[in-house]
Scaffold this active site. Structure first.
Site, PDB file in Angstrom:
ATOM      1  N   THR A  20      64.830  13.421  12.591  1.00  0.00           N
ATOM      2  CA  THR A  20      65.230  14.814  12.449  1.00  0.00           C
ATOM      3  C   THR A  20      64.380  15.756  13.299  1.00  0.00           C
ATOM      4  O   THR A  20      64.598  16.970  13.285  1.00  0.00           O
ATOM      5  CB  THR A  20      65.147  15.260  10.974  1.00  0.00           C
ATOM      6  OG1 THR A  20      63.808  15.107  10.511  1.00  0.00           O
ATOM      7  CG2 THR A  20      66.091  14.433  10.102  1.00  0.00           C
ATOM      8  N   GLY A  21      63.407  15.216  14.040  1.00  0.00           N
ATOM      9  CA  GLY A  21      62.559  16.034  14.897  1.00  0.00           C
ATOM     10  C   GLY A  21      63.231  16.368  16.214  1.00  0.00           C
ATOM     11  O   GLY A  21      64.315  15.875  16.545  1.00  0.00           O
ATOM     12  N   ILE A  22      62.552  17.180  17.014  1.00  0.00           N
ATOM     13  CA  ILE A  22      63.144  17.650  18.259  1.00  0.00           C
ATOM     14  C   ILE A  22      63.356  16.514  19.258  1.00  0.00           C
ATOM     15  O   ILE A  22      64.367  16.461  19.954  1.00  0.00           O
ATOM     16  CB  ILE A  22      62.282  18.787  18.857  1.00  0.00           C
ATOM     17  CG1 ILE A  22      62.988  19.438  20.040  1.00  0.00           C
ATOM     18  CG2 ILE A  22      60.894  18.297  19.237  1.00  0.00           C
ATOM     19  CD1 ILE A  22      62.294  20.699  20.501  1.00  0.00           C
ATOM     20  N   LYS A  27      47.641  16.265  24.485  1.00  0.00           N
ATOM     21  CA  LYS A  27      46.323  16.241  23.833  1.00  0.00           C
ATOM     22  C   LYS A  27      45.589  14.945  24.156  1.00  0.00           C
ATOM     23  O   LYS A  27      44.384  14.856  23.934  1.00  0.00           O
ATOM     24  CB  LYS A  27      46.478  16.451  22.331  1.00  0.00           C
ATOM     25  CG  LYS A  27      46.790  17.893  21.945  1.00  0.00           C
ATOM     26  CD  LYS A  27      46.726  18.125  20.449  1.00  0.00           C
ATOM     27  CE  LYS A  27      47.872  17.478  19.716  1.00  0.00           C
ATOM     28  NZ  LYS A  27      49.183  18.056  20.068  1.00  0.00           N
ATOM     29  N   ASP A  56      54.139   5.396   2.233  1.00  0.00           N
ATOM     30  CA  ASP A  56      54.347   4.556   1.058  1.00  0.00           C
ATOM     31  C   ASP A  56      54.845   3.186   1.513  1.00  0.00           C
ATOM     32  O   ASP A  56      56.044   2.968   1.658  1.00  0.00           O
ATOM     33  CB  ASP A  56      55.365   5.213   0.128  1.00  0.00           C
ATOM     34  CG  ASP A  56      55.594   4.423  -1.155  1.00  0.00           C
ATOM     35  OD1 ASP A  56      55.089   3.283  -1.264  1.00  0.00           O
ATOM     36  OD2 ASP A  56      56.295   4.924  -2.055  1.00  0.00           O
ATOM     37  N   TYR A  99      46.083  10.517  18.682  1.00  0.00           N
ATOM     38  CA  TYR A  99      46.932   9.817  19.649  1.00  0.00           C
ATOM     39  C   TYR A  99      46.345   8.457  20.013  1.00  0.00           C
ATOM     40  O   TYR A  99      47.067   7.466  20.154  1.00  0.00           O
ATOM     41  CB  TYR A  99      47.093  10.635  20.928  1.00  0.00           C
ATOM     42  CG  TYR A  99      48.038  11.799  20.838  1.00  0.00           C
ATOM     43  CD1 TYR A  99      48.994  11.912  19.825  1.00  0.00           C
ATOM     44  CD2 TYR A  99      47.989  12.811  21.795  1.00  0.00           C
ATOM     45  CE1 TYR A  99      49.851  12.989  19.771  1.00  0.00           C
ATOM     46  CE2 TYR A  99      48.859  13.890  21.754  1.00  0.00           C
ATOM     47  CZ  TYR A  99      49.785  13.975  20.741  1.00  0.00           C
ATOM     48  OH  TYR A  99      50.643  15.040  20.699  1.00  0.00           O
ATOM     49  N   ARG A 111      61.972  11.387   6.017  1.00  0.00           N
ATOM     50  CA  ARG A 111      61.605  11.466   4.600  1.00  0.00           C
ATOM     51  C   ARG A 111      62.816  11.843   3.744  1.00  0.00           C
ATOM     52  O   ARG A 111      63.029  11.302   2.661  1.00  0.00           O
ATOM     53  CB  ARG A 111      60.493  12.486   4.399  1.00  0.00           C
ATOM     54  CG  ARG A 111      60.024  12.607   2.948  1.00  0.00           C
ATOM     55  CD  ARG A 111      59.060  13.781   2.796  1.00  0.00           C
ATOM     56  NE  ARG A 111      57.818  13.541   3.510  1.00  0.00           N
ATOM     57  CZ  ARG A 111      56.748  12.959   2.972  1.00  0.00           C
ATOM     58  NH1 ARG A 111      56.788  12.528   1.715  1.00  0.00           N
ATOM     59  NH2 ARG A 111      55.650  12.800   3.676  1.00  0.00           N
ATOM     60  N   MET A 133      59.656  23.661  15.133  1.00  0.00           N
ATOM     61  CA  MET A 133      58.575  23.555  16.117  1.00  0.00           C
ATOM     62  C   MET A 133      59.160  23.356  17.513  1.00  0.00           C
ATOM     63  O   MET A 133      59.053  22.318  18.129  1.00  0.00           O
ATOM     64  CB  MET A 133      57.625  22.420  15.727  1.00  0.00           C
ATOM     65  CG  MET A 133      56.839  22.749  14.472  1.00  0.00           C
ATOM     66  SD  MET A 133      55.777  21.429  13.889  1.00  0.00           S
ATOM     67  CE  MET A 133      54.653  21.244  15.255  1.00  0.00           C
TER      68      MET A 133
END
Length: 360
Positions: free
Chosen positions: A17-19, A119, A58, A151, A40, A186
């Site tokens: 579901t992230g970019i 980073k 988990d 990372y 999740r 984000m």
């Protein structure tokens, strides 16, 4: 009749579901892969993706969730931000370790692609851009910095599992991502689009929020669709195996050049850097009601501004006091020649958000 769910190649996108996850999941479906999207909440924001609900922290429930998937390609785009780098390391290395351990019994994994970022060269949140840093453009063969960095720990988890399980791997170091993603705040394109829309609505100048260094210096960005293309390329091409690659659009620009062009997309007055940064986080903190009014009047899909804009995230990217851009030579030499023009990338995502009625 042939069961296409078993004959098609199988991929698992972790953080679907992230970019980045939404882009790569969408492309895998378009290429005919049987694609599973782990998150999740277990929701699918991408048509054709089979949702998988699991908590990466988990191990027991994670094992049960992926038990029957048997993917050959695993793409890890998920990460969690904590208050310290020690916590970032603990949590983000655990997520990688847990998903690979859960997939180990099936013996199906052929390649794992891990998304990280700059980073790697600039240092972690706790020590960002203050240690010994590589010269620009950043090259993949630069040694790791001495400061702890989640990372590095994520990479080490992948390397250890690869030795144990026998799969190949790739690491993809993205810069600021320009993408189209629903339900993921984000995202600089969507944050700046919301900001510009509010400026137009309220008659405010479209003020650059960042530093003099970012306004005047050379930088680059990463189109989410281009990142997805490289992830799939590395996972299906021998030249992409067991290598780390930068992934940026392939051009460079200065924000003082880009800012007026973004302003023109929204019909607002651009104002550049003037003396000091003017972060969005403070100036936009009271705009929830104004956005809700725009959304109601224009029939937009989302009235809650917090689900669209992440002021702190964009402030962080545009507020840096160091030049940051990357070399794409290694990727090109290996055969990945795809690229994007960065302003066209921004404009494309704006058009898609407008088409989806997320912005007016």
């Amino acid at each position: 009749m042939t069961d296409t769910t078993t004959t098609r190649r199988r991929a698992l996108v972790v953080g679907a579901t992230g970019i980045a996850g939404q882009s790569v999941a969408r492309q895998l479906v378009e290429l005919g892969w049987n694609t599973f999207g782990l998150s999740r909440g277990g929701v699918s924001l991408t048509p054709g993706v089979t949702p998988v609900a699991a908590d990466l922290l988990d191990p027991v429930s994670l094992q049960a969730a992926v038990d029957d998937l048997s993917p050959e390609l695993v793409i890890i785009t998920a990460w969690m931000k904590k208050d310290s780098e020690a916590e970032n390391i603990e949590v983000n290395s655990a997520t990688v370790r847990n998903i690979l351990a859960a997939l180990e019994p099936a013996g199906s994994v052929r390649h794992v692609a891990l998304v990280t970022g700059l980073k790697h060269y600039l240092g972690p949140f706790d020590n960002y851009a203050t240690g010994v840093m590589a010269d620009t453009p950043f090259n993949e063969d630069e040694p790791r910095l001495s400061s702890p960095n989640f990372y590095y720990n994520q990479e080490d988890e992948v390397f250890a599992a690869a030795r144990r399980m026998g799969f190949t791997w790739s690491v993809h170091r993205a810069h600021t991502v320009f993408g189209y993603a629903v339900g993921n705040a984000m995202n600089m394109v969507l944050t700046l689009s919301v900001y510009a829309t509010l400026c137009r609505e309220l008659g405010l100048p479209f003020i650059f929020p960042g530093s003099a260094t970012q306004w005047n210096g050379v930088t680059d960005v990463t189109d989410a669709d281009l990142l997805a293309e490289q992830l799939i390329w590395a996972g299906t091409t021998p030249a992409g195996e067991n290598e780390a690659f930068n992934i940026a659009n392939g051009d460079v620009f200065r924000w003082r050049w880009m800012w007026p062009r973004i302003a023109e997309l929204f019909g607002v007055e651009p104002v550049g850097f003037e003396g000091e940064p003017r972060p969005l986080d403070g100036r936009m903190s009271g705009m929830a009601e104004a956005w809700a009014g725009i959304a109601a009047r224009e029939g937009l899909a989302e009235t809650d501004i917090t689900r669209l804009a992440s002021w702190w995230h964009t402030d962080s990217d545009l507020g840096r006091n160091i030049e940051a851009f990357t070399s794409m030579n290694k990727s090109r030499d290996a055969g990945f020649m795809n690229y994007r023009t960065s302003f066209d990338s921004f404009a494309d995502k704006v058009a898609r958000y407008r088409e989806a009625r997320i912005i007016p």
